[in-house]
Design a protein around this motif. Sequence first.
Motif, PDB file in Angstrom:
ATOM      1  N   ASP A 245       0.854  -1.180   0.000  1.00 50.64           N
ATOM      2  CA  ASP A 245       0.000   0.000   0.000  1.00 50.64           C
ATOM      3  C   ASP A 245       0.896   1.237   0.000  1.00 50.64           C
ATOM      4  N   PHE A 246       0.686   2.105  -0.967  1.00 52.12           N
ATOM      5  CA  PHE A 246       1.532   3.280  -1.156  1.00 52.12           C
ATOM      6  C   PHE A 246       3.004   2.868  -1.206  1.00 52.12           C
ATOM      7  N   VAL A 247       3.296   1.973  -2.145  1.00 52.14           N
ATOM      8  CA  VAL A 247       4.652   1.479  -2.355  1.00 52.14           C
ATOM      9  C   VAL A 247       5.076   1.826  -3.780  1.00 52.14           C
ATOM     10  N   LYS A 248       6.315   2.293  -3.913  1.00 47.66           N
ATOM     11  CA  LYS A 248       6.888   2.517  -5.239  1.00 47.66           C
ATOM     12  C   LYS A 248       7.989   1.482  -5.457  1.00 47.66           C
ATOM     13  N   ALA A 272      -2.194  -1.743  -3.542  1.00 53.79           N
ATOM     14  CA  ALA A 272      -3.058  -0.565  -3.520  1.00 53.79           C
ATOM     15  C   ALA A 272      -2.217   0.703  -3.562  1.00 53.79           C
ATOM     16  N   ASN A 273      -2.718   1.701  -4.299  1.00 53.36           N
ATOM     17  CA  ASN A 273      -2.124   3.044  -4.289  1.00 53.36           C
ATOM     18  C   ASN A 273      -0.625   3.012  -4.571  1.00 53.36           C
ATOM     19  N   SER A 274      -0.220   2.128  -5.467  1.00 49.30           N
ATOM     20  CA  SER A 274       1.209   1.895  -5.675  1.00 49.30           C
ATOM     21  C   SER A 274       1.634   2.183  -7.108  1.00 49.30           C
ATOM     22  N   LYS A 275       2.937   2.464  -7.263  1.00 49.09           N
ATOM     23  CA  LYS A 275       3.523   2.755  -8.565  1.00 49.09           C
ATOM     24  C   LYS A 275       4.626   1.742  -8.837  1.00 49.09           C
ATOM     25  N   ILE A 276       4.491   1.022  -9.937  1.00 48.42           N
ATOM     26  CA  ILE A 276       5.452  -0.012 -10.316  1.00 48.42           C
ATOM     27  C   ILE A 276       5.891   0.317 -11.741  1.00 48.42           C
ATOM     28  N   HIS A 277       7.113   0.790 -11.894  1.00 44.42           N
ATOM     29  CA  HIS A 277       7.494   1.277 -13.232  1.00 44.42           C
ATOM     30  C   HIS A 277       8.995   1.148 -13.492  1.00 44.42           C
ATOM     31  N   THR A 278       9.328   1.225 -14.776  1.00 38.99           N
ATOM     32  CA  THR A 278      10.699   1.221 -15.285  1.00 38.99           C
ATOM     33  C   THR A 278      11.415  -0.084 -14.933  1.00 38.99           C
ATOM     34  N   ASN A 295      -6.095   1.455  -7.623  1.00 39.27           N
ATOM     35  CA  ASN A 295      -5.344   2.717  -7.579  1.00 39.27           C
ATOM     36  C   ASN A 295      -3.857   2.486  -7.817  1.00 39.27           C
ATOM     37  N   CYS A 296      -3.538   1.760  -8.881  1.00 40.14           N
ATOM     38  CA  CYS A 296      -2.140   1.440  -9.162  1.00 40.14           C
ATOM     39  C   CYS A 296      -1.724   1.963 -10.534  1.00 40.14           C
TER      40      CYS A 296
END
Length: 482
Positions: A245-248, A272-278, A295-296
């Motif tokens: 939750d709220f993890v990048k 939830a509410n997380s950003k997984i990129h690059t 919410n991702c």
Amino acid sequence: MKKIYTILFVLGILFYTVSCEDEKYISSQDAKLSFSADTVKFDTIFTTVGSTTEHVKIYNPYDQSVLVSNIRLAGGDDSYYRLNINGFPYNELYDVEIAPHDSIFIFVEVTIDPSGNNLPIIVQDSIEFYTNTNLQDIDLVAWGQDVELIENDVTTSTTWTNEKPYLIYSNIVVEKNAVLTIEPGANLYFHNNTGLYVRGKLDAQGTLEEPITMQGDRLEEVYQDIPDQWNGVLLFPGSHDNMFDFVKIKNANIGLQVGTIDNEGYASAVIANSKIHTHAYAGIYSVKSKIRAYNCLIANCGYYATAIRIGGEYEFYHTTMANYWDGYSSSIRTTPSLSISDNVIVTEPDGSKTTYKGDLSKAYFANSIITGGENIINNELELSSSGDQVFNYLFSNCLIQLADTFNVSYPAHYANIIKSIDPKFVNSTELNFELDTLSPAQNAGSTEIGELFPYDILGKNRMSDIAPDLGAYERIEPTTED
């Protein structure tokens, strides 16, 4: 008499040679070197771990050679810095010649000792140059940070706090029956070829104000958008109720892998509410497992934003899958943002092939966006069924980048689909996947789904206007009062 003439001749030759040698180098007291930079700066360096190598170029702007009588670190042997001067690994070097209108390189590294202080450390020094009695210098500035160095597996339930960053320097396993709790605001930095492998449970719950970050340990600006710096997070089968939750999660090979092919059972996670990129291969790669996500943002990966294999059970709500990888590598992506398959064929070492299959009991995507780079992939959705497994999927109120020939007229699988329209993000190049004012994703979501997740990834109320927007971000137009 002849002997005297010979001696005089030799002395004359020596005098001429010395005179020419003196004239070889510029002797003006005003002679000064030029530098490519007057300061060499390092981004945050972790204690005890060497930095990347920075360099500076030293120019001779004159028509004659310059003899630099001394180049040295002002801090001497006690300095945190190390020099390589034109190929010589010394912190001090004498009589360095620079040819007319030529240059030399000085390479600089720094290692900072632990201080026991949680606050950033500033380490300064300088490189000094003495030329014809003139003193010039280049400043060296590095910011350091004490870390908790992690090299041992987690065998009992453990909490990682936000007091200091964690530097994971070797592969870490959260053993079965152990729970690793990560507090809001914690920063995890992974060294090259390391990862976090969970057989027990991972409870990573940040907040909007204090998210949790997992990324590579190279913090220099040039590494910010470089994938494959570490291995990623892997949840083994039997690892259940994991929470993100709220993890990048950024800059890995696979950001988050849920389940494996060669182990019995499944893994499960809420994201939830997380950003997984690059990431070099995929943002999320799931094998016969269970994921509930909302919410991702899953973006910019070499092959897939999300790949689902050998069935499982999945729910994705208000998720933005936006694979604009093509600006991050010379290779062109030829795989879709979202790929769903109930089977995997593996080539064994002896050349034989083994097929793994599993039921896709549920794959439900609602109020979401699935898209990618312009004109690279016609279909950013791939569905692959072996034909002899359960294959249940439904896309409801989604914007999907699809070819004109892709049929979305089956009510059992598609409802209220916006097809092949640019979602109009604010700035995908800078990873800003909020919706622009003209986005067709505005107010296109199901109110019923929106009520289940009334706040977006930024904490905005998606129920405050006509209808919820698609994806992780809600656009709220400013009012006159705003």
